[in-house]
Design a protein around this motif. Structure first.
Motif, PDB file in Angstrom:
ATOM      1  N   GLY A 144       0.811  -1.210   0.000  1.00  0.00           N
ATOM      2  CA  GLY A 144       0.000   0.000   0.000  1.00  0.00           C
ATOM      3  C   GLY A 144       0.844   1.258   0.000  1.00  0.00           C
ATOM      4  N   GLN A 145       1.954   1.231   0.735  1.00  0.00           N
ATOM      5  CA  GLN A 145       2.854   2.387   0.769  1.00  0.00           C
ATOM      6  C   GLN A 145       3.547   2.586  -0.578  1.00  0.00           C
ATOM      7  OE1 GLN A 145       5.147   1.082   4.139  1.00  0.00           O
ATOM      8  NE2 GLN A 145       4.069   2.437   5.570  1.00  0.00           N
ATOM      9  N   GLN A 146       3.929   1.481  -1.228  1.00  0.00           N
ATOM     10  CA  GLN A 146       4.530   1.588  -2.558  1.00  0.00           C
ATOM     11  C   GLN A 146       3.545   2.207  -3.553  1.00  0.00           C
ATOM     12  OE1 GLN A 146       6.528  -1.982  -4.021  1.00  0.00           O
ATOM     13  NE2 GLN A 146       6.917  -2.634  -1.923  1.00  0.00           N
ATOM     14  N   GLN A 147       2.265   1.811  -3.423  1.00  0.00           N
ATOM     15  CA  GLN A 147       1.260   2.385  -4.311  1.00  0.00           C
ATOM     16  C   GLN A 147       1.144   3.885  -4.098  1.00  0.00           C
ATOM     17  OE1 GLN A 147      -0.326   2.924  -7.009  1.00  0.00           O
ATOM     18  NE2 GLN A 147      -1.430   0.976  -6.978  1.00  0.00           N
ATOM     19  N   ARG A 148       1.232   4.316  -2.839  1.00  0.00           N
ATOM     20  CA  ARG A 148       1.134   5.744  -2.532  1.00  0.00           C
ATOM     21  C   ARG A 148       2.343   6.512  -3.071  1.00  0.00           C
ATOM     22  NH1 ARG A 148      -0.435   6.108   3.690  1.00  0.00           N
ATOM     23  NH2 ARG A 148      -0.572   3.854   3.786  1.00  0.00           N
ATOM     24  N   VAL A 149       3.516   5.892  -3.068  1.00  0.00           N
ATOM     25  CA  VAL A 149       4.695   6.532  -3.666  1.00  0.00           C
ATOM     26  C   VAL A 149       4.462   6.754  -5.157  1.00  0.00           C
ATOM     27  CG1 VAL A 149       7.146   6.267  -4.206  1.00  0.00           C
ATOM     28  CG2 VAL A 149       6.286   5.585  -1.957  1.00  0.00           C
ATOM     29  N   ALA A 150       3.872   5.734  -5.816  1.00  0.00           N
ATOM     30  CA  ALA A 150       3.580   5.867  -7.248  1.00  0.00           C
ATOM     31  C   ALA A 150       2.590   7.001  -7.501  1.00  0.00           C
ATOM     32  CB  ALA A 150       3.034   4.546  -7.787  1.00  0.00           C
ATOM     33  N   VAL A 151       1.602   7.151  -6.623  1.00  0.00           N
ATOM     34  CA  VAL A 151       0.633   8.243  -6.748  1.00  0.00           C
ATOM     35  C   VAL A 151       1.334   9.588  -6.541  1.00  0.00           C
ATOM     36  CG1 VAL A 151      -1.426   9.307  -5.745  1.00  0.00           C
ATOM     37  CG2 VAL A 151      -1.336   6.826  -6.062  1.00  0.00           C
ATOM     38  N   ALA A 152       2.193   9.678  -5.521  1.00  0.00           N
ATOM     39  CA  ALA A 152       2.912  10.929  -5.246  1.00  0.00           C
ATOM     40  C   ALA A 152       3.788  11.323  -6.433  1.00  0.00           C
ATOM     41  CB  ALA A 152       3.766  10.781  -3.989  1.00  0.00           C
ATOM     42  N   ARG A 153       4.458  10.348  -7.028  1.00  0.00           N
ATOM     43  CA  ARG A 153       5.326  10.627  -8.177  1.00  0.00           C
ATOM     44  C   ARG A 153       4.527  11.214  -9.341  1.00  0.00           C
ATOM     45  NH1 ARG A 153       8.316   5.525 -10.513  1.00  0.00           N
ATOM     46  NH2 ARG A 153       6.138   4.999 -10.923  1.00  0.00           N
ATOM     47  N   ALA A 154       3.288  10.730  -9.516  1.00  0.00           N
ATOM     48  CA  ALA A 154       2.439  11.270 -10.574  1.00  0.00           C
ATOM     49  C   ALA A 154       1.903  12.648 -10.210  1.00  0.00           C
ATOM     50  CB  ALA A 154       1.280  10.304 -10.847  1.00  0.00           C
ATOM     51  N   LEU A 155       1.533  12.837  -8.949  1.00  0.00           N
ATOM     52  CA  LEU A 155       0.925  14.098  -8.513  1.00  0.00           C
ATOM     53  C   LEU A 155       1.877  15.285  -8.634  1.00  0.00           C
ATOM     54  CD1 LEU A 155      -1.031  13.077  -5.274  1.00  0.00           C
ATOM     55  CD2 LEU A 155      -2.014  13.846  -7.430  1.00  0.00           C
ATOM     56  N   VAL A 156       3.153  15.077  -8.305  1.00  0.00           N
ATOM     57  CA  VAL A 156       4.075  16.216  -8.258  1.00  0.00           C
ATOM     58  C   VAL A 156       4.308  16.829  -9.637  1.00  0.00           C
ATOM     59  CG1 VAL A 156       5.258  15.410  -6.183  1.00  0.00           C
ATOM     60  CG2 VAL A 156       6.146  14.745  -8.437  1.00  0.00           C
ATOM     61  N   LEU A 157       3.972  16.107 -10.687  1.00  0.00           N
ATOM     62  CA  LEU A 157       4.120  16.645 -12.041  1.00  0.00           C
ATOM     63  C   LEU A 157       2.966  17.574 -12.405  1.00  0.00           C
ATOM     64  CD1 LEU A 157       5.335  13.389 -13.833  1.00  0.00           C
ATOM     65  CD2 LEU A 157       6.710  15.340 -13.100  1.00  0.00           C
ATOM     66  N   GLU A 158       1.978  17.688 -11.510  1.00  0.00           N
ATOM     67  CA  GLU A 158       0.818  18.549 -11.719  1.00  0.00           C
ATOM     68  C   GLU A 158       0.203  18.351 -13.105  1.00  0.00           C
ATOM     69  OE1 GLU A 158       1.489  22.600 -10.701  1.00  0.00           O
ATOM     70  OE2 GLU A 158       2.315  22.135  -8.736  1.00  0.00           O
ATOM     71  N   PRO A 159      -0.235  17.138 -13.400  1.00  0.00           N
ATOM     72  CA  PRO A 159      -0.766  16.867 -14.742  1.00  0.00           C
ATOM     73  C   PRO A 159      -2.169  17.424 -14.927  1.00  0.00           C
ATOM     74  CG  PRO A 159      -1.064  14.948 -13.347  1.00  0.00           C
ATOM     75  CD  PRO A 159      -0.283  15.952 -12.530  1.00  0.00           C
ATOM     76  N   GLN A 160      -2.527  17.631 -16.197  1.00  0.00           N
ATOM     77  CA  GLN A 160      -3.906  18.007 -16.501  1.00  0.00           C
ATOM     78  C   GLN A 160      -4.847  16.823 -16.248  1.00  0.00           C
ATOM     79  OE1 GLN A 160      -3.295  19.586 -20.644  1.00  0.00           O
ATOM     80  NE2 GLN A 160      -4.450  21.317 -19.841  1.00  0.00           N
ATOM     81  N   VAL A 161      -4.341  15.623 -16.483  1.00  0.00           N
ATOM     82  CA  VAL A 161      -5.135  14.407 -16.293  1.00  0.00           C
ATOM     83  C   VAL A 161      -4.263  13.353 -15.625  1.00  0.00           C
ATOM     84  CG1 VAL A 161      -6.541  12.620 -17.406  1.00  0.00           C
ATOM     85  CG2 VAL A 161      -6.445  14.919 -18.398  1.00  0.00           C
ATOM     86  N   LEU A 162      -4.809  12.696 -14.607  1.00  0.00           N
ATOM     87  CA  LEU A 162      -4.102  11.625 -13.901  1.00  0.00           C
ATOM     88  C   LEU A 162      -4.783  10.301 -14.236  1.00  0.00           C
ATOM     89  CD1 LEU A 162      -1.935  10.775 -11.860  1.00  0.00           C
ATOM     90  CD2 LEU A 162      -3.528  11.356 -10.019  1.00  0.00           C
ATOM     91  N   LEU A 163      -4.001   9.322 -14.673  1.00  0.00           N
ATOM     92  CA  LEU A 163      -4.531   8.044 -15.136  1.00  0.00           C
ATOM     93  C   LEU A 163      -4.126   6.922 -14.178  1.00  0.00           C
ATOM     94  CD1 LEU A 163      -3.498   8.417 -18.892  1.00  0.00           C
ATOM     95  CD2 LEU A 163      -5.649   9.128 -17.830  1.00  0.00           C
ATOM     96  N   PHE A 164      -5.068   6.035 -13.874  1.00  0.00           N
ATOM     97  CA  PHE A 164      -4.800   4.872 -13.017  1.00  0.00           C
ATOM     98  C   PHE A 164      -5.160   3.604 -13.779  1.00  0.00           C
ATOM     99  CE2 PHE A 164      -5.289   8.170  -9.815  1.00  0.00           C
ATOM    100  CZ  PHE A 164      -4.393   7.806  -8.821  1.00  0.00           C
TER     101      PHE A 164
END
Length: 358
Positions: A144-164
């Motif tokens: 679960g923590q690894q998944q959250r790291v992956a989410v954080a890595r995507a979030l910091v790029l401030e994308p227009q769209v976030l894909l899961f």
């Protein structure tokens, strides 16, 4: 991080994806995803949901039609020029890098200096509840923590769209519930546009503003979780979004928007949903059946199972078997017992008699 201001809508306009000469993975779909909403693509394996997600990301190119993110036509743009981030099923973390280095990785290509990169990465970890974990390696974290790291890595790029892409499939049931709630909370707090792929109906119902049910490379129905659960368009959607009993019936009369139906000797009224007299199907959730009703369908208990908080019953009727649940665990019905099964006033839904192709 001011992600909300960048959230953008996504539009598919008559998009088709063909592999090789004749393998149609996505067939002429039209789809509008509002900015700041979490929309889930849901369906069985091979229905086209992952291909649709990958076309938003630029990892697959549309064969026909156009894809727009915000006011830009991105149909022919490579993934690097689309301003989207993707969280993969496998997390795709670098095992030799610390958590902080993993989260900072994409920022290194975005023109930020070292100080701002570290600040943004720290904010990202804070957002997903991993403040203070920056010096650890991925191998020192739970799934679960690894998944959250992956989410954080995507979030910091401030994308227009976030894909899961199936983000919770590697987690156990309890952790899936926890992480999906965290993803939903982050999405709502930051006003992100999120497109989320899963084959898990409960997961889709729990996290989505809107669900796109896909079947055979096309869209079967689009709606809010409650719309799809309470008013499925056809038998496929009724069966796929939660469990449903499909009962053959006859519409004997339609007055205005109300239909009168007959199942054996039982008469019931409910919304006609545009159907006329003749054969039809009735979709009924197991929780919408009333066991021991004064009026209803005559059935016999063929299986009774105690599962703690409720009883689960399989019942035999003239038209076949159905499945029902009851919260009455103190006075359960016994196998072989006859019972009258009624219908809740709200919940049963009429469907066309003809099954659409799957």
């Amino acid at each position: 991080m001011s992600i909300n201001s960048k959230a953008a809508p996504v539009s598919f306009r008559s998009v088709t994806k063909i592999y090789g000469k004749d393998v149609v993975a996505v067939d002429d779909i039209n789809l509008e995803i509002e900015a700041g909403k979490l929309v889930t693509l849901l369906g069985p394996s091979g229905c086209g949901k992952t291909t649709t997600l990958r076309m938003i990301a630029g990892l697959e190119m549309a064969s026909k039609g156009s894809i727009h993110i915000g006011d830009r036509d991105v149909t022919l743009l490579p993934a690097t020029d689309r301003d989207v981030s993707m969280v993969f099923q496998s997390y795709a973390l670098f095992p030799h890098m610390t958590v902080m280095e993993n989260v900072s990785y994409g920022l290194g290509f975005s023109g930020f200096d070292k100080s701002e990169t570290r600040d943004r990465a720290a904010q990202g970890l804070d957002l997903v509840g991993l403040k203070g974990y920056g010096d650890r390696l991925p191998s020192e974290l739970s799934g679960g923590q690894q998944q959250r790291v992956a989410v954080a890595r995507a979030l910091v790029l401030e994308p227009q769209v976030l894909l899961f892409d199936e983000p919770l499939s590697n987690l156990d049931a309890k952790l899936r519930r926890q992480v999906r709630e965290e993803i939903r909370e982050i999405q709502q707090n930051l006003g992100l546009t999120v497109v989320y792929v899963t084959h898990d109906q409960e997961e889709a119902l729990a996290v989505s503003d809107e669900i796109v049910v896909m079947r055979n490379a096309g869209i079967a129905q689009i709606g809010t979780p409650r719309q799809l659960y309470d008013a499925p368009a056809d038998r496929f959607v009724a069966d796929f979004i939660g469990e449903a009993n499909i009962i053959p019936c006859e519409i004997t009369n339609v007055t205005g928007e109300t239909a009168s139906i007959r199942v054996d000797d039982f008469i019931h009224s409910l919304p006609a949903r545009g159907l006329g007299q003749g054969a039809a199907m009735l979709a009924v959730r197991p929780t919408r059946l009333k066991l021991g009703a004064e009026a209803g369908m005559h059935m016999e208990i063929s299986k009774a199972t105690y599962v703690g908080s409720r009883m689960e019953y399989t019942l035999n009727a003239g038209f076949g078997q159905i499945f029902a649940v009851s919260e009455n665990v103190d006075a359960p019905l016994g196998v072989g017992e006859s019972v009258i099964v009624g219908l809740d006033a709200i919940g049963p839904v009429l469907l066309p008699a003809d099954e659409p192709p799957r």
